[in-house]
Design an enzyme around this catalytic site. Sequence first.
Site, PDB file in Angstrom:
ATOM      1  NE  ARG A   4      -7.382   6.152   6.727  1.00  0.00           N
ATOM      2  CZ  ARG A   4      -7.859   5.005   7.233  1.00  0.00           C
ATOM      3  NH1 ARG A   4      -8.502   5.022   8.386  1.00  0.00           N
ATOM      4  NH2 ARG A   4      -7.687   3.871   6.581  1.00  0.00           N
ATOM      5  CG  ASP A  25      -9.861   9.216   1.099  1.00  0.00           C
ATOM      6  OD1 ASP A  25     -10.345   8.062   1.157  1.00  0.00           O
ATOM      7  OD2 ASP A  25      -8.757   9.507   1.567  1.00  0.00           O
ATOM      8  CG  ASP A  48     -12.916   3.364  -6.580  1.00  0.00           C
ATOM      9  OD1 ASP A  48     -11.683   3.240  -6.504  1.00  0.00           O
ATOM     10  OD2 ASP A  48     -13.675   2.407  -6.826  1.00  0.00           O
ATOM     11  CB  VAL A  49      -7.777   6.307  -7.231  1.00  0.00           C
ATOM     12  CG1 VAL A  49      -7.737   7.556  -6.370  1.00  0.00           C
ATOM     13  CG2 VAL A  49      -7.348   5.067  -6.446  1.00  0.00           C
ATOM     14  CE1 TYR A 139       1.810  -0.787  -0.363  1.00  0.00           C
ATOM     15  CE2 TYR A 139       4.105  -1.289   0.128  1.00  0.00           C
ATOM     16  CZ  TYR A 139       3.059  -0.393   0.092  1.00  0.00           C
ATOM     17  OH  TYR A 139       3.254   0.895   0.503  1.00  0.00           O
ATOM     18  CE  LYS A 143       2.299   1.993  -2.782  1.00  0.00           C
ATOM     19  NZ  LYS A 143       1.652   3.298  -3.012  1.00  0.00           N
ATOM     20  CB  THR A 174      -0.231   6.817   7.933  1.00  0.00           C
ATOM     21  OG1 THR A 174       0.256   5.522   7.517  1.00  0.00           O
ATOM     22  CG2 THR A 174       0.706   7.902   7.433  1.00  0.00           C
TER      23      THR A 174
END
Length: 231
Positions: A4, A25, A48-49, A139, A143, A174
């Site tokens: 998505r 995903d 699952d990354v 976060y 990043k 999103t």
Amino acid sequence: GAARGQGAAEAALFVAEGARVLLTDVLEAEGTAHAEALGADARFAHHDVADEAAWDRVVATALDAFGSLDVLVNNAGIFRGTPIVDTTVDELDLLYRVNQRGVFLGIRAAARVMAGRGGSIVNISSGAGLTGAPNMIGYVASKFAVTGMTRAAALELAPHAIRVNSIHPGAIDTPMVAANPQDMVAAVIAATPLGRIGRPEEVAEVALFLASDASSYLTGAAIPVDGGSLA
């Protein structure tokens, strides 16, 4: 992260432009449905990354299905927004596992099979990976890590003809952004020079450019797609 949002838009655009795409995903039902809708040039694999062994499996799946791996878009990511004093170690670790470790494992897995023939790795960071922001220390840190890994990998992998670049979206329409408080989203839009939220397709267009030979002399770049927020 192709079930998505930005990942789904990237997969759709890549297929439309003639690529054969393995969508991955943890959202199996949504990912499978999207891949089926895209037709014979798309496949889906649960992934699952943060799982090291899973990267070996999805790379093997791509090679078995398509014969080569030319492009990786590291799109999967999660967001948590918490004041510093309320941020737990568990929250920090979760952000690290998906946003940082997942990207590292992807870069490593792709580099192992792209070496000798070249390729393009596109890492989806964030505007928060270029500047600080309150109430999201974990976060932001994760990043910034993606931004740094992109530059380090670009330098190391350039002799192997592997290009590595990062995209830094601002507020994009999103499900992840929609899950945030609406007053927070409205404030971000109000501070955006173009005065609106971005569309996933607008990020996908930049990913396509970085994946393609149109960007053949571009590596180590950090490209904001944020309506001018970082201008």
